[in-house]
Design a protein around this motif. Structure first.
Motif, PDB file in Angstrom:
ATOM      1  N   ASP A  21      39.064  45.849  45.201  1.00 28.90           N
ATOM      2  CA  ASP A  21      37.698  46.140  44.744  1.00 28.90           C
ATOM      3  C   ASP A  21      36.706  45.578  45.760  1.00 28.90           C
TER       4      ASP A  21
ATOM      5  N   SER B 166      33.353  46.249  45.643  1.00 27.52           N
ATOM      6  CA  SER B 166      31.985  46.312  45.120  1.00 27.52           C
ATOM      7  C   SER B 166      31.326  44.942  45.211  1.00 27.52           C
TER       8      SER B 166
ATOM      9  N   LYS C 100      29.724  41.469  44.368  1.00 29.52           N
ATOM     10  CA  LYS C 100      30.074  40.468  43.367  1.00 29.52           C
ATOM     11  C   LYS C 100      28.990  39.397  43.283  1.00 29.52           C
TER      12      LYS C 100
ATOM     13  N   SER D 297      31.450  41.520  38.739  1.00 28.12           N
ATOM     14  CA  SER D 297      30.658  42.637  39.238  1.00 28.12           C
ATOM     15  C   SER D 297      29.167  42.353  39.091  1.00 28.12           C
TER      16      SER D 297
END
Length: 250
Positions: free
Chosen positions: A34, A36, A38, A84
């Motif tokens: 992942d 994306s 943070k 996230s």
């Protein structure tokens, strides 16, 4: 020719091995792939309960991040985790420790409060929730109960192993049976007596009705008329007495 075929087989085996390794790594920790954005958050606890780096962080059953660092801060354990950046953490949210089944992995669960305009800032502390029961705590409680039950059953076994105690228990049970039989007989006698009382009550009620019928309203009216005549006679007699007294005075 044979060497080239062997090299081709080795190459295919290596490629398959790498693909399988990547797939297994993805299954174990999908957060590794992942990329994306943070944000970091922290929580403080008295006992990390097996939380380590790369431990999964979830909310509403969805994986949203993982633990980055676990360290001691004073007398507390600080757990830092990245989640996230799109996830909103309102004020009033909390952290609990969860377990998958009885022997599954331990992970962090973010219990989010109702969404509001006030959010916990990045790198802020999400407090631990104290009103939640973790599976490990339940197992510990069940273990304590099991130990207590074992001690109780052991004590009962020791007590029942004594012949004197066994005889006393038999005597108590026999006495209880006798008391029960006596109670049954007493209740039966009381039922019979109550039935007789009810029958007498019916007879008394019927007799009272007969007496009431005998003293009907017509007879009561006749009696009242007779009493009135007697009073009239008494009135006349009193008048005559007054006349006699007057003559005596003259």
């Amino acid at each position: 020719m044979n060497n080239r075929l062997l090299e081709l087989k080795v190459g295919i085996f290596s490629i398959v091995s790498i693909v399988v390794f990547i797939y297994v790594l993805y299954l174990i920790n999908a957060q590794f792939f992942d990329k994306s954005q943070k944000v970091m958050y922290r929580t403080l606890t008295d006992n990390a309960q097996g939380i380590v780096n790369l431990t999964t962080v979830r909310t509403n059953g969805v994986t949203v991040g993982q633990v980055v660092k676990v360290q001691l801060v004073g007398d507390k354990t600080e757990i830092s985790f990245a989640i996230s950046a799109n996830l909103r953490i309102p004020e009033g949210s909390g952290i609990v420790f969860r377990s998958r089944g009885l022997i599954g992995e331990t992970y962090l669960e973010i219990i989010r409060a109702p969404d509001s305009q006030v959010l916990i800032p990045e790198n802020g502390i999400i407090p631990m929730k104290t009103d939640s029961v973790d599976v490990s705590e339940m197992i510990e409680v069940v273990g304590m109960i099991a130990r207590d039950v074992k001690e109780i059953t052991g004590s009962i076994s020791e007590i029942l192993g004594d012949n004197k105690v066994t005889q006393d228990l038999k005597s108590i049970l026999s006495d209880a049976h006798t008391v029960t039989q006596d109670a049954k007989e007493l209740i039966s006698t009381m039922k019979t007596q109550m039935k007789e009382v009810m029958e007498h009550s019916v007879v008394i009620s019927e007799n009272f009705q007969l007496i009431t019928e005998e003293f009907s309203s017509e007879r009561i009216g006749t009696t009242v008329s007779k009493v009135s005549d007697i009073l009239d006679d008494i009135d006349i007699t009193v008048g005559d007495a007054k006349g006699v007294i007057a003559k005596v005075k003259e």
